[in-house]
Design a protein around this motif. Structure first.
Motif, PDB file in Angstrom:
ATOM      1  N   THR A 160       0.831  -1.217   0.000  1.00  0.00           N
ATOM      2  CA  THR A 160       0.000   0.000   0.000  1.00  0.00           C
ATOM      3  C   THR A 160       0.858   1.257   0.000  1.00  0.00           C
ATOM      4  N   LEU A 161       1.881   1.284   0.859  1.00  0.00           N
ATOM      5  CA  LEU A 161       2.730   2.469   0.927  1.00  0.00           C
ATOM      6  C   LEU A 161       3.562   2.647  -0.339  1.00  0.00           C
ATOM      7  N   VAL A 162       3.985   1.539  -0.945  1.00  0.00           N
ATOM      8  CA  VAL A 162       4.735   1.653  -2.191  1.00  0.00           C
ATOM      9  C   VAL A 162       3.865   2.222  -3.306  1.00  0.00           C
ATOM     10  N   ALA A 163       2.566   1.908  -3.287  1.00  0.00           N
ATOM     11  CA  ALA A 163       1.666   2.399  -4.334  1.00  0.00           C
ATOM     12  C   ALA A 163       1.203   3.829  -4.106  1.00  0.00           C
ATOM     13  N   VAL A 164       1.458   4.387  -2.928  1.00  0.00           N
ATOM     14  CA  VAL A 164       0.948   5.733  -2.630  1.00  0.00           C
ATOM     15  C   VAL A 164       1.558   6.772  -3.560  1.00  0.00           C
ATOM     16  N   VAL A 165       2.876   6.777  -3.698  1.00  0.00           N
ATOM     17  CA  VAL A 165       3.540   7.818  -4.482  1.00  0.00           C
ATOM     18  C   VAL A 165       3.149   7.768  -5.953  1.00  0.00           C
ATOM     19  N   PRO A 166       3.181   6.610  -6.642  1.00  0.00           N
ATOM     20  CA  PRO A 166       2.758   6.614  -8.050  1.00  0.00           C
ATOM     21  C   PRO A 166       1.315   7.037  -8.252  1.00  0.00           C
ATOM     22  N   VAL A 167       0.413   6.573  -7.382  1.00  0.00           N
ATOM     23  CA  VAL A 167      -1.011   6.910  -7.555  1.00  0.00           C
ATOM     24  C   VAL A 167      -1.239   8.399  -7.335  1.00  0.00           C
ATOM     25  N   VAL A 168      -0.685   8.946  -6.254  1.00  0.00           N
ATOM     26  CA  VAL A 168      -0.923  10.357  -5.944  1.00  0.00           C
ATOM     27  C   VAL A 168      -0.247  11.258  -6.977  1.00  0.00           C
ATOM     28  N   ALA A 169       0.996  10.949  -7.344  1.00  0.00           N
ATOM     29  CA  ALA A 169       1.699  11.788  -8.313  1.00  0.00           C
ATOM     30  C   ALA A 169       1.044  11.710  -9.692  1.00  0.00           C
ATOM     31  N   GLY A 170       0.651  10.514 -10.121  1.00  0.00           N
ATOM     32  CA  GLY A 170      -0.020  10.387 -11.413  1.00  0.00           C
ATOM     33  C   GLY A 170      -1.351  11.104 -11.448  1.00  0.00           C
ATOM     34  N   ALA A 171      -2.144  10.966 -10.380  1.00  0.00           N
ATOM     35  CA  ALA A 171      -3.435  11.652 -10.333  1.00  0.00           C
ATOM     36  C   ALA A 171      -3.264  13.169 -10.294  1.00  0.00           C
ATOM     37  N   ALA A 172      -2.266  13.655  -9.545  1.00  0.00           N
ATOM     38  CA  ALA A 172      -2.037  15.097  -9.479  1.00  0.00           C
ATOM     39  C   ALA A 172      -1.572  15.649 -10.819  1.00  0.00           C
ATOM     40  N   SER A 173      -0.729  14.910 -11.538  1.00  0.00           N
ATOM     41  CA  SER A 173      -0.273  15.371 -12.850  1.00  0.00           C
ATOM     42  C   SER A 173      -1.420  15.413 -13.848  1.00  0.00           C
ATOM     43  N   ALA A 174      -2.260  14.387 -13.839  1.00  0.00           N
ATOM     44  CA  ALA A 174      -3.408  14.381 -14.746  1.00  0.00           C
ATOM     45  C   ALA A 174      -4.391  15.489 -14.402  1.00  0.00           C
ATOM     46  N   ALA A 175      -4.618  15.720 -13.109  1.00  0.00           N
ATOM     47  CA  ALA A 175      -5.545  16.776 -12.707  1.00  0.00           C
ATOM     48  C   ALA A 175      -5.001  18.156 -13.046  1.00  0.00           C
ATOM     49  N   GLY A 176      -3.684  18.330 -12.942  1.00  0.00           N
ATOM     50  CA  GLY A 176      -3.112  19.631 -13.263  1.00  0.00           C
ATOM     51  C   GLY A 176      -3.184  19.979 -14.733  1.00  0.00           C
ATOM     52  N   LEU A 177      -3.209  18.971 -15.604  1.00  0.00           N
ATOM     53  CA  LEU A 177      -3.288  19.214 -17.050  1.00  0.00           C
ATOM     54  C   LEU A 177      -4.685  18.976 -17.617  1.00  0.00           C
ATOM     55  N   TRP A 178      -5.640  18.637 -16.761  1.00  0.00           N
ATOM     56  CA  TRP A 178      -6.978  18.359 -17.259  1.00  0.00           C
ATOM     57  C   TRP A 178      -7.620  19.634 -17.806  1.00  0.00           C
ATOM     58  N   PRO A 179      -8.217  19.590 -18.995  1.00  0.00           N
ATOM     59  CA  PRO A 179      -8.795  20.821 -19.571  1.00  0.00           C
ATOM     60  C   PRO A 179      -9.981  21.309 -18.774  1.00  0.00           C
ATOM     61  N   ARG A 180     -10.032  22.619 -18.566  1.00  0.00           N
ATOM     62  CA  ARG A 180     -11.144  23.246 -17.864  1.00  0.00           C
ATOM     63  C   ARG A 180     -12.141  23.807 -18.862  1.00  0.00           C
ATOM     64  N   GLN A 181     -13.325  24.083 -18.358  1.00  0.00           N
ATOM     65  CA  GLN A 181     -14.342  24.717 -19.188  1.00  0.00           C
ATOM     66  C   GLN A 181     -13.946  26.168 -19.452  1.00  0.00           C
ATOM     67  N   PRO A 182     -14.103  26.672 -20.670  1.00  0.00           N
ATOM     68  CA  PRO A 182     -13.747  28.069 -20.945  1.00  0.00           C
ATOM     69  C   PRO A 182     -14.624  29.002 -20.140  1.00  0.00           C
ATOM     70  N   GLY A 183     -13.996  30.044 -19.654  1.00  0.00           N
ATOM     71  CA  GLY A 183     -14.751  30.991 -18.849  1.00  0.00           C
ATOM     72  C   GLY A 183     -13.825  31.720 -17.914  1.00  0.00           C
ATOM     73  N   ALA A 184     -14.268  31.788 -16.653  1.00  0.00           N
ATOM     74  CA  ALA A 184     -13.486  32.555 -15.684  1.00  0.00           C
ATOM     75  C   ALA A 184     -12.162  31.891 -15.381  1.00  0.00           C
ATOM     76  N   GLY A 185     -12.111  30.547 -15.493  1.00  0.00           N
ATOM     77  CA  GLY A 185     -10.862  29.853 -15.177  1.00  0.00           C
ATOM     78  C   GLY A 185      -9.973  29.630 -16.367  1.00  0.00           C
ATOM     79  N   ALA A 186     -10.248  30.267 -17.493  1.00  0.00           N
ATOM     80  CA  ALA A 186      -9.445  30.020 -18.688  1.00  0.00           C
ATOM     81  C   ALA A 186      -8.027  30.508 -18.515  1.00  0.00           C
ATOM     82  N   GLU A 187      -7.866  31.632 -17.811  1.00  0.00           N
ATOM     83  CA  GLU A 187      -6.522  32.166 -17.627  1.00  0.00           C
ATOM     84  C   GLU A 187      -5.716  31.319 -16.654  1.00  0.00           C
ATOM     85  N   ALA A 188      -6.423  30.631 -15.724  1.00  0.00           N
ATOM     86  CA  ALA A 188      -5.700  29.854 -14.730  1.00  0.00           C
ATOM     87  C   ALA A 188      -5.020  28.638 -15.320  1.00  0.00           C
TER      88      ALA A 188
END
Length: 411
Positions: free
Chosen positions: A153-181
């Motif tokens: 479980t502890l060995v899987a923590v870093v790959p799962v959290v880092a992979g999910a955070a990287s995907a979430a950081g590059l996930w496309p947002r809806q155009p609008g107020a957050g477009a600049e972010a």
């Protein structure tokens, strides 16, 4: 398969960044496994085991931040006509970036597991002096069997959290107020069409909130640390509960760190304004305007680096106060590993952001060269930006560290 082909055809610098992510994941996973080993060998000390496990959140967060920074700068994750024609839109590219990050972190975590089992003596004797002296048995719990489910479980923590955070950081947002972010590279002014005047920047808007959080954290730490004194046997060199440190003190430190990170873009933007204030020459004007434009890109990693430097200086002060003289004892191999890991991640993230900023202003640099600016002027502007940031942020780091540790070092 696509990830492997992209990795084979990547630039050596991209491969170096991914290798650093794997190394950081290995260090964070090793620290998590060390906390598990301590818990297995000290069943009568659940508070100490929980404290060690929770302090592993710091290197884990540093690793995740580095993984997100590397994934954002990876050329294979940028939308292109070829990828779109093949059915890889922004969402699938984000998932691809998460998969690449998780693969690199999984490789590092697997190496950490092998090293951990080797040091414990589970897969043969170790040739390291630290393990041969018996210190590894005490620190890693070599005298007790390791829980298999907990280790996996502890060995899987870093790959799962880092992979999910990287995907979430590059996930496309809806155009609008957050477009600049979601814009990775802020738009830089075109010198050939107008003056080098930055548009209104939102980086400075978070500065008051960052200052407020930092002040609240310092106040909470000072209030909770009344009567506390450094202890040489405690995990964090403080007397109290929860593994040697009161939870309120840890909460105050967390607020201070969050405030420094939030205030990072504003500090960089303010440094640029100070450089360009008055009647500057070409060197100061160019350096100041560039700092203002790049505050949104390099400000957050710079804030993280300030928080890390302030925390390290404060820990050194507490350690010296606990032992009575500077440099009396080492923090220990595991603590040294955590400190080195956090410093490496912070410095790498800042360098990565600086290289992104350099790539973002390439068109502006080419325009300046066409207008007759010398390469010496551009190099001087880069040096001026670095020196100005150092002169501004060094007193901030020193002051925050002094105020954080003052309640514990002055009786």
């Amino acid at each position: 398969m696509l990830s492997l082909r992209l990795a084979r055809g990547s630039h050596p610098l991209v491969l170096l960044r991914r290798s650093l992510v794997a190394v950081a994941a290995a260090g964070a996973s090793f620290l998590l496994l060390s906390a598990l080993g301590f818990a297995a060998s000290h069943p009568a000390d659940p508070d100490g085991a929980l404290a060690r496990l929770l302090w592993c959140v710091v290197p884990l967060a540093a690793t995740v931040q580095l993984a997100r920074s590397v994934a954002r700068a990876d050329p294979s994750t940028r939308p292109g006509a070829g990828f779109a024609a093949a059915g890889l839109g922004p969402a699938r590219l984000a998932l691809l970036a998460g998969a690449v990050t998780a693969t690199a972190c999984a490789a590092g975590s697997a190496l950490a597991l092998l090293a951990f089992l080797h040091l414990r003596g589970d897969v043969g004797g170790s040739w390291l002096l630290w393990a041969g002296s018996g210190a590894a048995d005490r620190a890693l719990g070599g005298d007790r069997p390791l829980p298999l489910v907990g280790a996996v479980t502890l060995v899987a923590v870093v790959p799962v959290v880092a992979g999910a955070a990287s995907a979430a950081g590059l996930w496309p947002r809806q155009p609008g107020a957050g477009a600049e972010a979601r814009t990775v590279r802020p738009a830089l002014p075109t010198v050939a069409t107008g003056p080098l005047t930055p548009p209104p920047h939102r980086a400075a808007s978070a500065l008051p909130w960052g200052v407020a959080l930092t002040t609240a954290g310092l106040a909470l730490g000072a209030y909770a640390g009344r009567g506390a004194h450094p202890s040489s046997g405690a995990l964090v060199s403080l007397s109290g509960r929860f593994g040697g440190s009161a939870p309120e003190v840890v909460g105050g430190w967390a607020l201070t760190v969050a405030g420094l990170i939030l205030a990072g873009p504003g500090l960089v933007h303010g440094c640029g304004r100070l450089l360009a204030a008055g009647r500057p020459g070409p060197l100061r004007l160019l350096a100041g305007r560039m700092l203002q434009q790049e505050a949104g890109l390099i400000g957050r990693p710079v804030g993280v680096l300030c928080a890390v430097a302030s925390g390290l200086y404060g820990a050194l002060r507490l350690h010296e106060a606990a032992h009575g003289r500077p440099g009396a004892h080492s923090f220990g191999p595991l603590t040294d590993l955590g400190v080195a890991l956090v410093l490496m991640c912070a410095f790498t993230a800042v360098l990565n952001a600086a290289m992104e900023a350099r790539s973002a202003r390439r068109r502006t640099t080419d325009a300046l060269l066409r207008l007759g600016a010398s390469a010496r002027l551009l190099r001087g502007a880069a040096v001026t930006r670095g020196v100005a940031l150092l002169l501004l942020l060094a007193p901030v780091v020193w002051g925050v560290a002094q105020l954080t540790t003052m309640p514990f070092t002055h009786r």
